[in-house]
Design a protein around this motif. Structure first.
Motif, PDB file in Angstrom:
ATOM      1  N   GLY A 231       0.811  -1.214   0.000  1.00  0.00           N
ATOM      2  CA  GLY A 231       0.000   0.000   0.000  1.00  0.00           C
ATOM      3  C   GLY A 231       0.841   1.258   0.000  1.00  0.00           C
ATOM      4  N   VAL A 252      -8.552   1.554  -8.735  1.00  0.00           N
ATOM      5  CA  VAL A 252      -7.722   0.358  -8.575  1.00  0.00           C
ATOM      6  C   VAL A 252      -8.588  -0.886  -8.731  1.00  0.00           C
ATOM      7  CG1 VAL A 252      -6.123  -0.867  -7.062  1.00  0.00           C
ATOM      8  CG2 VAL A 252      -6.253   1.638  -6.963  1.00  0.00           C
ATOM      9  N   SER A 257      -6.812  -6.167  -5.425  1.00  0.00           N
ATOM     10  CA  SER A 257      -7.645  -5.087  -4.874  1.00  0.00           C
ATOM     11  C   SER A 257      -8.799  -5.614  -4.035  1.00  0.00           C
ATOM     12  CB  SER A 257      -8.180  -4.198  -5.999  1.00  0.00           C
ATOM     13  OG  SER A 257      -9.217  -4.841  -6.722  1.00  0.00           O
ATOM     14  N   ARG A 258      -9.056  -6.931  -4.099  1.00  0.00           N
ATOM     15  CA  ARG A 258     -10.090  -7.492  -3.210  1.00  0.00           C
ATOM     16  C   ARG A 258      -9.687  -7.329  -1.748  1.00  0.00           C
ATOM     17  NH1 ARG A 258      -9.685 -12.052  -6.933  1.00  0.00           N
ATOM     18  NH2 ARG A 258     -11.317 -11.912  -8.503  1.00  0.00           N
ATOM     19  N   TRP A 260      -8.509  -4.637  -0.500  1.00  0.00           N
ATOM     20  CA  TRP A 260      -8.349  -3.188  -0.403  1.00  0.00           C
ATOM     21  C   TRP A 260      -8.349  -2.723   1.056  1.00  0.00           C
ATOM     22  CZ3 TRP A 260      -6.194   0.351  -2.925  1.00  0.00           C
ATOM     23  CH2 TRP A 260      -6.526   1.709  -2.789  1.00  0.00           C
ATOM     24  N   HIS A 261      -9.068  -3.412   1.926  1.00  0.00           N
ATOM     25  CA  HIS A 261      -9.091  -3.036   3.342  1.00  0.00           C
ATOM     26  C   HIS A 261      -7.717  -3.180   3.984  1.00  0.00           C
ATOM     27  CE1 HIS A 261      -9.539  -7.385   3.280  1.00  0.00           C
ATOM     28  NE2 HIS A 261      -9.227  -7.431   4.552  1.00  0.00           N
ATOM     29  N   GLU A 264      -5.575  -0.029   1.800  1.00  0.00           N
ATOM     30  CA  GLU A 264      -6.043   1.358   1.893  1.00  0.00           C
ATOM     31  C   GLU A 264      -5.456   2.144   3.068  1.00  0.00           C
ATOM     32  OE1 GLU A 264     -10.195   3.817   1.405  1.00  0.00           O
ATOM     33  OE2 GLU A 264     -10.269   1.883   2.431  1.00  0.00           O
ATOM     34  N   ARG A 286     -11.598   1.937  -5.205  1.00  0.00           N
ATOM     35  CA  ARG A 286     -11.574   0.607  -5.779  1.00  0.00           C
ATOM     36  C   ARG A 286     -12.579   0.540  -6.929  1.00  0.00           C
ATOM     37  NH1 ARG A 286     -14.028  -4.511  -4.735  1.00  0.00           N
ATOM     38  NH2 ARG A 286     -12.650  -6.147  -5.517  1.00  0.00           N
TER      39      ARG A 286
END
Length: 322
Positions: A231, A252, A257-258, A260-261, A264, A286
């Motif tokens: 990240g 993204v 990117s799945r 993303w949590h 981010e 996303r």
């Protein structure tokens, strides 16, 4: 009662593992979709036939008149000639394959080819997370890291077709990259890199990025650290791009990117610590279309190309009127 057929555009996303096919209305609403395994080891004809079979099945159950087909394909493509130039070793008999000519011959409609990352950004700009945004950069975090640039409401390829390739920007250490260079963003933020770096930390080699994400969610600090590094690297690439191009909107996508949590927080922290010189806030979101993005973007290319051709024809015809 038989419903009248509507006009439709098809979009195809030929990936190394799966092929996504969508049938879109003229406003790019997805009317039907299918996902089938990609026979990547069986050659270009087999891959194209698989996509055509899936599309034919969609048309059989959807009252639609097909106007054109767009295809998004991984690798380097010649969009004008409609063929793949360079493909990864995941694909056999794909480089050099005449994609659009094969589809035109099979369906009798115009066909268009795009690099999959360009198609991803087309989709997001047409109907996804950056719809209506005039300037944006799209990034896909998958096996590698791809990028595409949207300027003044249109895809910008640059003089050599490589504009927006953020994955191969150097300055991220000294690790070897798949392209032959060193220290590129891809060496930290791709799915392959995440699995490898987690293995280096723990000795648990061979895990996928998805497995590393699951470990992070279960409290594995090494897994969380690998995603934090990815990240932070992503944010640095965004800041470089923002400083050079004054682009402040980023979308993204891709399999990584799945998680993303996990990415981010580091992205937000880095962007807050070093805002762009313009003072404008940077938006990083996303994908809004998820797994449909490439296929919808490919359909968007077909729609827009045919619309441009129709308008040019109308102008020419009107100029010939007495």
């Amino acid at each position: 009662m038989i419903l009248p057929a509507t006009e439709a555009y098809a979009g195809v996303d030929i990936g190394g593992t799966t092929t996504q096919v969508v049938l879109c209305a003229p406003d790019l609403t997805v009317m039907a979709r299918a996902e089938v395994p990609t026979p990547a080891a069986d050659g270009g004809q087999a891959m194209t036939d698989t996509a055509l079979d899936a599309l034919t099945a969609l048309l059989a159950r959807t009252p639609a008149r097909l106007l054109g087909v767009g295809v998004g394909a991984a690798g380097v493509v010649d969009a004008d000639a409609g063929r793949v130039l360079v493909a990864s070793d995941s694909f056999h008999g794909w480089a050099g394959f005449e994609v659009t000519a094969t589809i035109r011959a099979a369906l009798g409609v115009p066909a268009y080819l795009d690099n999959d990352v360009n198609a991803f950004l087309r989709g997001e700009a047409a109907r996804g997370a950056v719809a209506g945004v005039p300037h944006a950069l799209g990034m896909t975090l998958g096996t590698g890291v791809g990028g595409a640039l949207w300027l003044d409401g249109a895809l910008y390829g640059g003089p050599h077709g490589a504009a927006g390739e953020i994955g191969h920007v150097p300055g991220f250490g000294d690790l070897p990259c798949t392209c032959g260079g060193r220290g590129h963003l891809e060496t930290l933020a791709s799915g392959r890199a995440i699995g490898r770096r987690y293995g280096e930390r723990t000795g648990r080699a061979g895990l996928t990025a998805r497995a590393v994400a699951a470990a992070a969610d279960a409290g594995d600090h090494d897994a969380a650290a690998v995603y934090e590094e990815a990240g932070a690297a992503l944010a640095r690439a965004i800041l470089i791009t923002t400083g050079l191009l004054d682009v402040t909107a980023y979308v993204v996508g891709g399999g990584v990117s799945r998680a993303w949590h996990l990415l981010e927080p580091a992205v937000r922290t880095a962007l807050a610590a070093e805002p762009p010189v313009s003072g404008r806030p940077v938006s990083v979101v996303r994908t809004g279309l998820g797994s449909d993005a490439v296929a919808v973007g490919a359909a968007s290319r077909a729609r827009d190309e045919l619309g441009s051709a129709a308008r040019a024809y109308e102008v020419r015809e009107s100029s010939l009127e007495p």
